[in-house]
Design a protein around this motif. Structure first.
Motif, PDB file in Angstrom:
ATOM      1  N   LYS A 241       3.416 -31.066  17.087  1.00 34.71           N
ATOM      2  CA  LYS A 241       2.875 -32.251  16.435  1.00 34.71           C
ATOM      3  C   LYS A 241       3.984 -33.267  16.145  1.00 34.71           C
ATOM      4  N   SER A 242       5.088 -32.781  15.591  1.00 35.51           N
ATOM      5  CA  SER A 242       6.212 -33.675  15.291  1.00 35.51           C
ATOM      6  C   SER A 242       7.460 -32.831  15.095  1.00 35.51           C
ATOM      7  N   VAL A 243       8.624 -33.479  15.196  1.00 32.92           N
ATOM      8  CA  VAL A 243       9.876 -32.773  14.976  1.00 32.92           C
ATOM      9  C   VAL A 243      10.920 -33.745  14.439  1.00 32.92           C
ATOM     10  N   ASP A 244      11.617 -33.308  13.418  1.00 31.12           N
ATOM     11  CA  ASP A 244      12.739 -34.056  12.850  1.00 31.12           C
ATOM     12  C   ASP A 244      14.011 -33.444  13.434  1.00 31.12           C
ATOM     13  N   THR A 245      14.724 -34.210  14.243  1.00 23.80           N
ATOM     14  CA  THR A 245      15.895 -33.697  14.950  1.00 23.80           C
ATOM     15  C   THR A 245      17.217 -34.194  14.373  1.00 23.80           C
ATOM     16  N   LYS A 246      17.179 -34.951  13.286  1.00 22.10           N
ATOM     17  CA  LYS A 246      18.401 -35.597  12.803  1.00 22.10           C
ATOM     18  C   LYS A 246      19.500 -34.595  12.471  1.00 22.10           C
ATOM     19  N   ALA A 247      19.173 -33.554  11.736  1.00 24.52           N
ATOM     20  CA  ALA A 247      20.198 -32.584  11.348  1.00 24.52           C
ATOM     21  C   ALA A 247      20.748 -31.857  12.567  1.00 24.52           C
ATOM     22  N   ALA A 248      19.890 -31.522  13.506  1.00 25.62           N
ATOM     23  CA  ALA A 248      20.347 -30.834  14.715  1.00 25.62           C
ATOM     24  C   ALA A 248      21.231 -31.739  15.565  1.00 25.62           C
ATOM     25  N   GLU A 249      20.869 -32.995  15.658  1.00 25.93           N
ATOM     26  CA  GLU A 249      21.669 -33.934  16.447  1.00 25.93           C
ATOM     27  C   GLU A 249      23.072 -34.094  15.876  1.00 25.93           C
ATOM     28  N   ALA A 250      23.211 -33.954  14.573  1.00 28.36           N
ATOM     29  CA  ALA A 250      24.511 -34.129  13.916  1.00 28.36           C
ATOM     30  C   ALA A 250      25.348 -32.857  13.912  1.00 28.36           C
ATOM     31  N   ALA A 251      24.782 -31.745  14.392  1.00 33.14           N
ATOM     32  CA  ALA A 251      25.498 -30.468  14.358  1.00 33.14           C
ATOM     33  C   ALA A 251      26.641 -30.463  15.364  1.00 33.14           C
ATOM     34  N   HIS A 252      27.621 -29.642  15.072  1.00 29.83           N
ATOM     35  CA  HIS A 252      28.818 -29.564  15.912  1.00 29.83           C
ATOM     36  C   HIS A 252      28.472 -29.136  17.340  1.00 29.83           C
ATOM     37  N   GLY A 253      28.984 -29.860  18.314  1.00 31.19           N
ATOM     38  CA  GLY A 253      28.838 -29.505  19.712  1.00 31.19           C
ATOM     39  C   GLY A 253      27.560 -29.953  20.371  1.00 31.19           C
ATOM     40  N   VAL A 254      26.620 -30.515  19.615  1.00 34.19           N
ATOM     41  CA  VAL A 254      25.342 -30.919  20.203  1.00 34.19           C
ATOM     42  C   VAL A 254      25.522 -32.183  21.032  1.00 34.19           C
ATOM     43  N   VAL A 275      17.618 -27.934  22.628  1.00 34.65           N
ATOM     44  CA  VAL A 275      18.869 -28.335  21.991  1.00 34.65           C
ATOM     45  C   VAL A 275      19.987 -28.056  22.987  1.00 34.65           C
ATOM     46  N   VAL A 276      20.690 -29.102  23.377  1.00 36.08           N
ATOM     47  CA  VAL A 276      21.723 -28.997  24.408  1.00 36.08           C
ATOM     48  C   VAL A 276      23.081 -29.205  23.759  1.00 36.08           C
ATOM     49  N   ALA A 277      23.984 -28.236  23.977  1.00 36.80           N
ATOM     50  CA  ALA A 277      25.295 -28.296  23.325  1.00 36.80           C
ATOM     51  C   ALA A 277      26.373 -27.835  24.300  1.00 36.80           C
ATOM     52  N   THR A 278      27.604 -27.882  23.826  1.00 33.13           N
ATOM     53  CA  THR A 278      28.734 -27.536  24.687  1.00 33.13           C
ATOM     54  C   THR A 278      28.918 -26.032  24.846  1.00 33.13           C
TER      55      THR A 278
END
Length: 743
Positions: A241-254, A275-278
């Protein structure tokens, strides 16, 4: 289509086809074989390239390319052995390579349904014989001798009278320039002349696996590679339905967050957030920061407890269950039961189970300049590429798929949802390779499960102890259209159909959102437990044992029909071959001297025919209170007139038996409102070393029939062999699984 995994080649097909040859730079030969693919021996389809497979370089190295995915079933080794033997190659100078996906060249590359030996035994041998014929002719031309005077062995053409010899390396270049032999002129070896086929041979990749070399999909590594994890609905059928991605986007390596829309239906991918990260750990930690809201209304009430209650209700209605579909009816089952000297009735049930492959689902993809390159551990690459083309708009000729070695398939990787996920994420982040990797919880949560089921059996025997009536009211699962799923189906030909005068099979279907899929010996792995368990009860009531009852039912010559569930095709089943494996296993196990007093140790028997293999097994089981120990299993196996690689073949039978024991002991998937309850091997345990039999004895029953596959047919009979042995040891009938819930 996963529901109709039909064999691509019938061994009865005539030797129609043609060859292609080319010369290698620096001197050498590359040979390709094209044969018609036919589902029926009388109806040849248009030719497709089964393989571009044999290369001989000027130094004499023979490289054989194996087209089918390797999932531990050993086909990469055995297929090369088929070619190398007819080629008369020196096995010590043979290298084996895995093919990439190439529909135009190879046709349908697949690891499933135990098809490979059935499909490839004749084509691969013809390929080797063709190459050998050309090398012999090249030697004849060079020497002035007649080709009939020459022989081959160990990678050389030889002239016995003069002692002269020519290596394949020096002949490969000239051979590549010769006219191609016609397939109908090729003479294949007699089995007595095999030098490689039938000899115990170590797997070509075994040492590399033991050394931990990067062969598997999960091992893929590339410069600049990104790692993705995907948050999916907590319950099947859920939508984002919806997703808040702000905290995940700010996480290390994302690096990026990619929303994925459900596509591809039951075999595709669900709604998700990637979620795509290094690195993988950074991606996993960032996923925990997502705040997603899901619509789970589609799965409300889709709970195992409700289905159990509904099955119980339907069985309670008895023959008056108007909603039951009649699958088959022979004679007058009602009258047969009324007039029987003895009536036997019992209810059997088995659970949902997961594939639980040791290598979790993964795929690596790189999208750039409108083209996609993929590294995937897939059992069925062609449907995956087709899905990508239809759903992501990437034409098939723009997709390069490298098929990696697979760390466990068992049917799970016939679906390519993880490949679709990786392709979608890679397309959203062009220019960088992205690896999608599921953790164990996600792998169990998002499986395509072997469905459970319930059977209400009733049978009647006459005064002479003959089975005269057999009925089954089957309650099973479907995917929403009222029809049973392929992997939860009972067909009208199932044993003992055709062998009992009064017979009735009826079925009710319970629809669920939980996805289902084929698992090693689909449907057979469950039906064998129920049918052979109940027939053991019938045999006891008739005053005999189950092997004797089976021999009586299969007396005489001729065949009876049997639907191969994986192939959706009816094949003829030989009464004599059924009797042959029963006689063998009874003999090698000392069945007639078995304990008979329910005194803590007993032998149990099971038989099943699946994937054109006839397998009878006896289990020696000890019972101490609630503790069950399988001491030994004997298996008599008839898969035709040739065992290609005894080492690999025995490993397949042994592995199937251990797999089946693990399923019986403790495996079960539960779900509430569409959410899977198991999350790791603590709640979905694999069989441990201590629970495996200390000895498994395999005996091959050789018959005059073309060789067939071994990946699946040895699993179904071990489950009833174990449960029937538990009854023999303890006097307690096992009518539901897993055993861990019966304490």
């Amino acid at each position: 289509m996963l529901d109709t995994l039909e064999p691509m080649f019938d061994p009865a097909i005539s030797r129609r086809g043609f060859l292609r040859v080319s010369a290698l730079a620096g001197g050498g030969l590359a040979l390709s074989l094209t044969l018609p693919v036919a589902a029926d021996a009388a109806e040849a389809a248009e030719p497709v390239h089964l393989t571009d497979f044999v290369t001989i370089d000027s130094a004499g190295l023979v490289t054989i390319t194996s087209k089918n995915p390797e999932i531990g079933q050993g086909i990469k080794t055995s297929m090369a052995m088929m070619i190398a033997d007819e080629l008369d190659a020196d096995w010590a100078k043979v290298a084996v390579a895995s093919a990439d996906f190439n529909k135009a060249r190879y046709g349908n590359q697949i690891a499933g349904g135990s098809f490979a030996t059935t499909n490839e035994y004749l084509p691969m041998r013809l390929a080797g014989a063709a190459a050998r014929s050309m090398l012999v002719q090249a030697a004849a031309n060079a020497s002035g001798l007649a080709a009939s005077e020459l022989t081959t062995s160990k990678g050389a053409v030889r002239h016995a009278a003069s002692g002269r010899a020519w290596s394949y390396g020096e002949l490969a270049g000239p051979a590549a320039l010769l006219p191609l032999p016609k397939l109908e002129t090729l003479k294949l070896k007699e089995p007595k002349d095999f030098a490689i086929i039938g000899k115990a041979t170590r797997g070509v990749d075994s040492a590399r696996v033991l050394r931990g070399e990067p062969l598997f999909g999960i091992d893929a590594r590339f410069p600049g590679m990104l790692h993705a994890v995907i948050e999916t609905p907590p319950a099947h059928g859920g939508r984002l339905k919806s997703v808040d991605t702000k905290a995940a986007e700010a996480a290390h390596g994302v690096v990026s967050i990619v929303r994925l829309a459900a596509m591809g239906g039951p075999l595709g991918m669900p709604d998700g957030v990637a979620v795509v990260a290094t690195n993988h750990w950074y991606a996993e930690k960032a996923r925990e920061l997502l705040k997603a809201e899901w619509d789970l209304s589609a799965s409300q009430g889709d709970s195992l407890t409700r289905f159990d209650s509904e099955a119980t209700r339907l069985h309670g209605l008895g023959p008056a269950a108007a909603s039951a579909t009649e699958i088959r009816r022979d004679g007058d089952p009602t009258a047969g039961l009324v007039g029987a000297a003895k009536r036997i009735k019992a209810r059997y049930a088995y659970p949902w189970i997961a594939h639980a492959t040791l290598e979790p689902q993964n795929c690596t993809a790189l999208y750039r300049d409108g083209a996609l390159e993929i590294w995937a551990p897939t059992q069925s690459p062609m449907p995956g590429v087709d899905q990508i083309g239809k759903l992501l708009g990437i034409p098939a000729d723009k997709v390069t798929l490298h098929i990696t070695r697979i760390g466990g398939g068992f049917g799970r990787r016939l679906a390519n949802d993880y490949m679709l996920q990786a392709a979608a994420v890679a397309k959203a982040i062009p220019g960088r390779p992205v690896q999608v990797l599921w953790n164990r919880a996600e792998d169990l949560k998002r499986d395509f499960f072997r469905p459970g089921g319930w059977h209400m059996f009733e049978a009647g025997v006459d005064k002479a102890g003959k089975l005269t009536t057999f009925t089954d009211h089957f309650v099973t699962y479907g995917g929403g259209d009222g029809n049973p799923h392929h992997s939860s189906r009972l067909d009208g030909t199932h044993f003992p159909a055709d062998l009992v005068p009064n017979l009735s099979y009826r079925m009710n279907v319970l629809d669920t959102v939980i996805p289902m899929g084929p698992l090693r010996a689909p449907a057979s792995n469950a039906l064998a437990f129920a049918f052979q368990g109940f027939l053991d009860e019938v045999a006891e009531a008739a005053g005999k044992d189950l092997p004797a009852l089976m021999m009586e039912l299969c007396a005489g010559e001729g065949m009876f029909a049997r639907l191969e569930t994986s192939w959706a095709k009816t094949v003829e089943t030989s009464r004599a071959r059924v009797r042959g494996v029963i006689e063998r296993v009874v003999g090698i196990s000392g069945w007639d001297k078995r304990p008979r007093g329910h005194d803590g140790r007993g032998l149990g028997f099971g038989f099943y025919f699946s994937h054109r293999g006839y397998v009878a097994e006896v289990a020696d089981v000890s019972v101490d209170g609630t503790d069950v120990k399988v001491n030994k299993v004997w298996a008599a196996v008839d898969v035709g007139n040739q065992i290609i690689n005894p080492t690999g073949a025995e490993a397949q039978v042994t592995g199937a038996i251990i797999d089946g024991i693990g399923q019986a002991l403790a495996q079960k998937i539960g779900f509430t409102d569409g959410a899977i309850e198991q999350r790791n091997f603590d709640t979905f345990p694999l069989v441990r070393i201590g629970a495996a039999p200390s000895e498994i004895e395999v005996s091959w029953v050789m018959t005059d029939n073309p060789p067939t596959g071994l990946g699946e047919p040895a699993l179904p009979p071990v489950v009833p062999a174990v449960t029937n042995a538990i009854y023999a040891a303890s006097g307690k009938r096992i009518r539901s699984l897993p055993l861990s819930e019966l304490a």
